[in-house]
Enzyme design. Structure first.
Site, short mmCIF file in Angstrom:
data_model
loop_
_atom_site.label_atom_id
_atom_site.label_comp_id
_atom_site.label_asym_id
_atom_site.label_seq_id
_atom_site.Cartn_x
_atom_site.Cartn_y
_atom_site.Cartn_z
CB THR A 92 -2.89 2.66 0.31
OG1 THR A 92 -1.97 3.80 0.70
CG2 THR A 92 -4.27 2.88 -0.01
CB CYS A 275 5.05 8.99 2.79
SG CYS A 275 6.29 8.13 3.90
#
Ligand code: NAD
Length: 466
Positions: A92, A275
């Site tokens: 991210t 994830c």
């Protein structure tokens, strides 16, 4: 032309196990896994692999230097390969606007640039990393912008569905393999080549082929659905704790409905791993970019509920200990985000430990597979507890559960390691301060037995009475 040589770029939790299993099941294919990290490759070539996965050692030992190679020589591996898996990390972005945050594709981009720089023949390039929908378009733009005469590329999406802790089992007995490709004769041919690789051990009926965008989006959707189930049952665990319902009984009753199913309905301290959060944030970001704020808000709730669950559990620990943990000795059992892995990325244990440190606790930590340096690094990340010296003075890492619990006030169980179920809790109780507390964040212990020993026990989704 059948695939003879495969290059896997990225020797991490996905690239290492997937390429190792391909090498195991396809002995006639030469598989070379490359990584920019010299240390990681050195570990893959050593006796102590860089990641822990049940049976991984055995698979690597069988194939290494037979048809499986680990190398830092990206150029040669790319040059020689017919097919290249991109299995690099897609974290991210650290900064972003709005609630959703985009996946940072800088590593995918640099892998694509490297392929474009080196390739002298036709290549099938396969996205194994989890990427935003339509990422293949950007990768193809990079590859084709560096077009060389005689070189053509086909790009496929082949997301990985393995779960850490069961990676080898998942790869050998995959529910399904998903392959997305371009709807052109060349695209179909490339999909067919990759199907043939998997068909060495996966029945054809379990290989699903789709268009590229469906495949890319399916991976984000699959992780969003899995995480959503956990957040759903966790939301109900809060209701159970105040009403007398037992979340395990509720989960069983709900899960027996064949339309719902029983998997992924375990209430806990919250989900972790590299994830779920990342992929949902990415999905939220995509929805925001597509001007679909209601859809974005819907998926954001899954993450918000997970944050709430971790905070709720940490608050319960503090409140139960007379609303102060200042200078109290507290054991955290388990630091990995789940059992059978040494991976701590987004582990709920980090949240719990940081909250307790912020409140002045002294922490005693033990995890069977997480190294001391990793724990200290996770706890000294610049967030709430951004003073490394403070952390080091308040955290002690132990090599076994018995010394980790000695002379402490409370045990907070954060990872569901099987070995925690069979500890000698009579012995542990006798060596702890009294009253001795256990907070079972994974619901794996025998609470009645612990209460009989004398522990004060708290868990998720059930009010325990003495
Ligand atoms: P990881 O961080 O363990 O491994 C990635 C590796 O790629 C690192 O060793 C890094 O050094 C290497 N790398 C990065 N850029 C490179 C480059 N340009 N050239 C060579 N090497 C490079 O990541 P991971 O957990 O294996 O995840 C990889 C991808 O797979 C991610 O997109 C992730 O979302 C996805 N995925 C992960 C899991 C999982 O359980 N970990 C499961 C399914 C999918």
């Amino acid at each position: 032309m059948p695939i003879k040589k495969i290059c896997g770029i990225g020797a991490g939790y996905v690239g290492g196990p997937t390429c190792s299993v391909i090498a195991l099941m396809c002995p006639e294919i030469q598989v070379t896994v490359v990584d920019k990290s010299k240390d990681r490759i050195a570990q893959w070539n050593s006796e102590k692999l860089p990641i822990y996965e049940p049976r991984l050692d055995e698979v690597v030992r069988t194939c290494r230097n037979r048809n499986l190679f680990f190398s830092t020589d990206l150029d040669t591996a790319i040059m020689e390969a017919d097919l290249i898996f991109i299995s690099v990390n897609t974290p991210t972005k650290t900064f972003g606007t709005g609630k959703g945050r985009a996946a940072d594709l800088k590593y995918v981009e640099s892998a694509a640039r490297k392929i474009a720089e080196i390739a002298t023949g036709d290549k099938i390039v396969v996205e194994k990393s989890t990427v935003p929908v339509r990422a293949a378009e950007s990768i193809l733009n990079i590859l084709r912008a560096n077009h060389r005469p005689g070189v053509s590329y086909q790009i496929l999406s082949n997301p990985e569905f393995l779960a850490e802790g069961t990676a080898i089992e998942d790869l050998l007995n995959a529910d399904r393999v998903l392959i997305g490709g371009e709807d052109t004769p060349e695209g179909h041919a490339a999909v067919e080549e990759l199907c043939k690789v998997y068909e060495h051990w996966i029945p054809r009926k379990n290989i699903l082929t789709t268009n590229t965008w469906s495949s890319e989006l399916s991976k984000l959707a699959a992780n969003a659905f899995l995480a959503q189930r956990i957040s759903s049952i966790n939301s109900l665990s809060a209701v159970c704790e105040t009403t007398g319902a037992d979340v395990s009984e509720v989960a069983r009753a709900v899960g027996l409905d064949s339309r719902i199913g029983s998997k992924f309905l375990e209430a806990s301290v919250g989900f972790g791993g590299s994830c779920f959060q990342k992929d949902i944030l990415n999905l939220v970001y995509i929805c925001e970019c597509l001007n679909l704020p209601e859809v974005a808000a819907y998926w954001q709730q899954v993450i918000d509920m997970n944050e709430y669950q971790k905070s709720r559990f940490s608050a319960k620990v503090i409140e139960s200990l007379f609303n102060t943990v200042s200078d109290k000795q507290i054991t955290i059992l388990g630091f990995a985000f789940k059992k059978n892995t040494g991976d701590t990325r987004e582990s709920p244990a980090i949240h719990v430990a940081k909250t307790l440190l912020d409140e002045g606790a002294m922490l005693h930590l033990f995890d069977p597979k997480v190294e001391e340096e990793q724990i200290i690094e996770d706890l000294t990340h610049p967030t709430v507890t951004d003073c490394p010296e403070y952390v080091k003075s308040r955290v002690t890492i132990y090599q076994d559960a018995y010394t980790a619990t000695r002379d402490t006030h409370a045990i907070v169980l954060c990872t569901e390691w099987d070995e925690f179920k069979t500890l000698d809790y009579n012995r542990i109780y006798s060596e702890m301060m009294k009253p001795a507390y256990i907070f079972d964040g994974r619901k794996i212990l025998d609470h009645d037995a612990l209460q009989k020993i004398g522990f004060i026990v708290q868990t998720i989704g059930k009010k325990l009475t003495k």
